[in-house]
Write a protein that holds these residues in place. Structure first.
Motif, PDB file in Angstrom:
ATOM      1  N   UNK A  51      28.621  23.024 -24.380  1.00 43.70           N
ATOM      2  CA  UNK A  51      28.616  22.089 -25.503  1.00 43.70           C
ATOM      3  C   UNK A  51      27.192  21.571 -25.729  1.00 43.70           C
ATOM      4  N   UNK A  52      26.868  21.356 -26.968  1.00 42.77           N
ATOM      5  CA  UNK A  52      25.491  20.983 -27.322  1.00 42.77           C
ATOM      6  C   UNK A  52      25.049  19.668 -26.692  1.00 42.77           C
ATOM      7  N   UNK A  53      25.976  18.730 -26.479  1.00 42.34           N
ATOM      8  CA  UNK A  53      25.562  17.440 -25.916  1.00 42.34           C
ATOM      9  C   UNK A  53      25.062  17.581 -24.482  1.00 42.34           C
ATOM     10  N   UNK A  54      25.512  18.576 -23.724  1.00 38.78           N
ATOM     11  CA  UNK A  54      24.997  18.780 -22.360  1.00 38.78           C
ATOM     12  C   UNK A  54      23.545  19.238 -22.377  1.00 38.78           C
ATOM     13  N   UNK A  55      23.144  19.869 -23.447  1.00 40.51           N
ATOM     14  CA  UNK A  55      21.780  20.400 -23.547  1.00 40.51           C
ATOM     15  C   UNK A  55      20.857  19.510 -24.394  1.00 40.51           C
ATOM     16  N   UNK A  69      23.005  17.884 -11.108  1.00 38.51           N
ATOM     17  CA  UNK A  69      22.458  19.111 -11.665  1.00 38.51           C
ATOM     18  C   UNK A  69      23.591  19.799 -12.421  1.00 38.51           C
ATOM     19  N   UNK A  70      23.339  20.152 -13.656  1.00 40.93           N
ATOM     20  CA  UNK A  70      24.343  20.836 -14.458  1.00 40.93           C
ATOM     21  C   UNK A  70      24.271  22.340 -14.210  1.00 40.93           C
ATOM     22  N   UNK A  71      25.440  22.939 -14.049  1.00 39.80           N
ATOM     23  CA  UNK A  71      25.563  24.384 -13.924  1.00 39.80           C
ATOM     24  C   UNK A  71      26.449  24.830 -15.083  1.00 39.80           C
ATOM     25  N   UNK A  72      25.913  25.700 -15.921  1.00 38.21           N
ATOM     26  CA  UNK A  72      26.612  26.088 -17.138  1.00 38.21           C
ATOM     27  C   UNK A  72      27.473  27.327 -16.919  1.00 38.21           C
ATOM     28  N   UNK A  73      28.707  27.251 -17.391  1.00 35.15           N
ATOM     29  CA  UNK A  73      29.616  28.388 -17.365  1.00 35.15           C
ATOM     30  C   UNK A  73      29.186  29.399 -18.423  1.00 35.15           C
ATOM     31  N   UNK A  77      34.457  30.965 -21.436  1.00 36.14           N
ATOM     32  CA  UNK A  77      35.081  31.189 -20.129  1.00 36.14           C
ATOM     33  C   UNK A  77      35.980  30.002 -19.776  1.00 36.14           C
ATOM     34  N   UNK A  78      36.897  29.667 -20.664  1.00 35.46           N
ATOM     35  CA  UNK A  78      37.772  28.517 -20.439  1.00 35.46           C
ATOM     36  C   UNK A  78      38.573  28.645 -19.151  1.00 35.46           C
ATOM     37  N   UNK A  79      38.906  29.855 -18.750  1.00 33.54           N
ATOM     38  CA  UNK A  79      39.671  30.047 -17.530  1.00 33.54           C
ATOM     39  C   UNK A  79      38.886  29.657 -16.277  1.00 33.54           C
ATOM     40  N   UNK A  80      37.573  29.572 -16.356  1.00 34.56           N
ATOM     41  CA  UNK A  80      36.749  29.154 -15.220  1.00 34.56           C
ATOM     42  C   UNK A  80      36.514  27.654 -15.179  1.00 34.56           C
TER      43      UNK A  80
END
Length: 87
Positions: A51-55, A69-73, A77-80
């Protein structure tokens, strides 16, 4: 009203917020709540979607002095994404 949240996969504890919208300010508030729940942690890894707000610049600036620390899926990948299963 929208629901935003995080789930701790170690203990399956959740943090849930009810906001008017999910945006940069509500995201920073969620990240602050996560940090408050783990005051003794040296590092907190938050796995999130793209999502844009995380970035956003505001979130990026907040994270400079944060334990988080953010780790991006990968995209679509909604199942993850554990929080999607929780909802």
């Amino acid at each position: 009203m929208v629901v935003n949240g995080a789930i701790n996969c170690a203990g399956l504890c959740s943090i849930v917020r009810y906001d008017d919208t999910i945006n940069v300010q509500s995201t920073v508030a969620l990240l602050q709540q996560i940090e408050q729940q783990h005051p003794g942690a040296n590092h907190i890894y938050v796995i999130c979607d793209n999502a844009s707000y995380y970035r956003s610049q505001i979130v990026t600036e907040y994270l400079v002095y944060s334990k988080i620390e953010l780790i991006f899926l990968p995209p679509y990948a909604l199942n993850l994404n554990l929080i999607e299963c929780y909802w």
